[in-house]
Design an enzyme around this catalytic site. Structure first.
Site, PDB file in Angstrom:
ATOM      1  N   LYS A 176       0.828  -1.209   0.000  1.00 38.81           N
ATOM      2  CA  LYS A 176       0.000   0.000   0.000  1.00 38.81           C
ATOM      3  C   LYS A 176       0.863   1.260   0.000  1.00 38.81           C
ATOM      4  O   LYS A 176       0.593   2.224   0.698  1.00 38.81           O
ATOM      5  CB  LYS A 176      -0.922  -0.009   1.220  1.00 38.81           C
ATOM      6  CG  LYS A 176      -1.870  -1.196   1.229  1.00 38.81           C
ATOM      7  CD  LYS A 176      -2.823  -1.140   2.405  1.00 38.81           C
ATOM      8  CE  LYS A 176      -3.734  -2.330   2.459  1.00 38.81           C
ATOM      9  NZ  LYS A 176      -4.564  -2.535   1.307  1.00 38.81           N
ATOM     10  N   CYS A 177       1.888   1.243  -0.820  1.00 39.00           N
ATOM     11  CA  CYS A 177       2.869   2.323  -0.881  1.00 39.00           C
ATOM     12  C   CYS A 177       2.798   2.979  -2.252  1.00 39.00           C
ATOM     13  O   CYS A 177       2.417   2.339  -3.235  1.00 39.00           O
ATOM     14  CB  CYS A 177       4.255   1.724  -0.628  1.00 39.00           C
ATOM     15  SG  CYS A 177       5.644   2.867  -0.796  1.00 39.00           S
ATOM     16  N   GLY A 178       3.190   4.224  -2.339  1.00 38.84           N
ATOM     17  CA  GLY A 178       3.270   4.888  -3.628  1.00 38.84           C
ATOM     18  C   GLY A 178       4.281   4.230  -4.559  1.00 38.84           C
ATOM     19  O   GLY A 178       4.236   4.417  -5.771  1.00 38.84           O
ATOM     20  N   THR A 234       4.663   0.871  -4.669  1.00 40.83           N
ATOM     21  CA  THR A 234       4.254  -0.528  -4.842  1.00 40.83           C
ATOM     22  C   THR A 234       4.288  -0.958  -6.302  1.00 40.83           C
ATOM     23  O   THR A 234       4.580  -2.124  -6.599  1.00 40.83           O
ATOM     24  CB  THR A 234       2.851  -0.753  -4.244  1.00 40.83           C
ATOM     25  OG1 THR A 234       2.909  -0.444  -2.848  1.00 40.83           O
ATOM     26  CG2 THR A 234       2.370  -2.178  -4.431  1.00 40.83           C
TER      27      THR A 234
END
Length: 191
Positions: free
Chosen positions: A63-65, A67
């Site tokens: 759930k990371c920018g 990803t």
């Protein structure tokens, strides 16, 4: 019979003396893969089994920018795996709580969203007293271009050579298909 046993013993000693050193004989050899860890399915993996390959170690999050880097990691793996590259993903929830799910959740996400086929490990911590031992070792090594010290964010990358030595470290924002990262991997694969 005694002569036979003596002959067998001598042959065994001779064989032991002439066999090449195996990948697991590390006397005087500082190996960054000298750890046993669990994979995403809970099976124990001896990371030394990857010695002889070039290994790209990456701490990951769903759930990371960043990803979307899973896609490029898979492309990199697909392109170079037959030449000896292994990508090892280490899910971690230490940065903004961006990997909150279970190992099963991570596996499902990686396989359905990004068709990840490279090995994924069980969730770990990469910083602090509870950091996985491999990360304690890697972060204590001064490596170009990113230096040493704690992991700064998700998707930080370490390149390990065929002998288990860390040779490079790249920041999270360095994409997996970055020219400099690919050059390091290609150079190590060529050795």
């Amino acid at each position: 019979m005694r002569t036979f046993l003596l002959s067998v013993l001598c042959l065994g000693v001779l064989a032991a003396m002439t066999n090449p050193v195996s990948a697991h004989d590390h006397e005087g050899h500082d190996c960054n893969l000298d750890f046993k860890m669990n994979d995403i399915d809970g099976n124990e993996v001896d990371l030394e089994d990857y010695e002889g390959k070039v290994v790209l170690i990456v701490n990951t999050a769903s759930k990371c920018g960043l990803t979307r880097q899973y896609s490029d990691l898979e492309k990199l793996y697909g392109k170079y795996k037959d030449q000896g590259l292994v990508v090892l993903g280490f899910p971690c929830n230490q940065f903004g709580g961006q990997e909150p799910g279970s190992d099963a959740d991570v596996k499902k996400f990686c396989s359905t969203k990004y068709d990840v086929s490279f090995p994924m490990m069980s969730k770990v911590k990469v910083n602090g007293d509870d950091a996985a031992p491999i990360y304690k070792k890697l972060t204590g090594t001064e490596l170009e271009p990113a230096g040493d010290g704690e992991i700064s964010w998700n998707f930080e990358k370490f390149v390990i050579d065929r002998e288990g030595q860390a040779v490079a470290r790249f920041s999270p924002r360095t994409i997996p298909l970055d020219e400099d990262l690919v050059k390091v991997i290609e150079a190590e694969l060529a050795k």
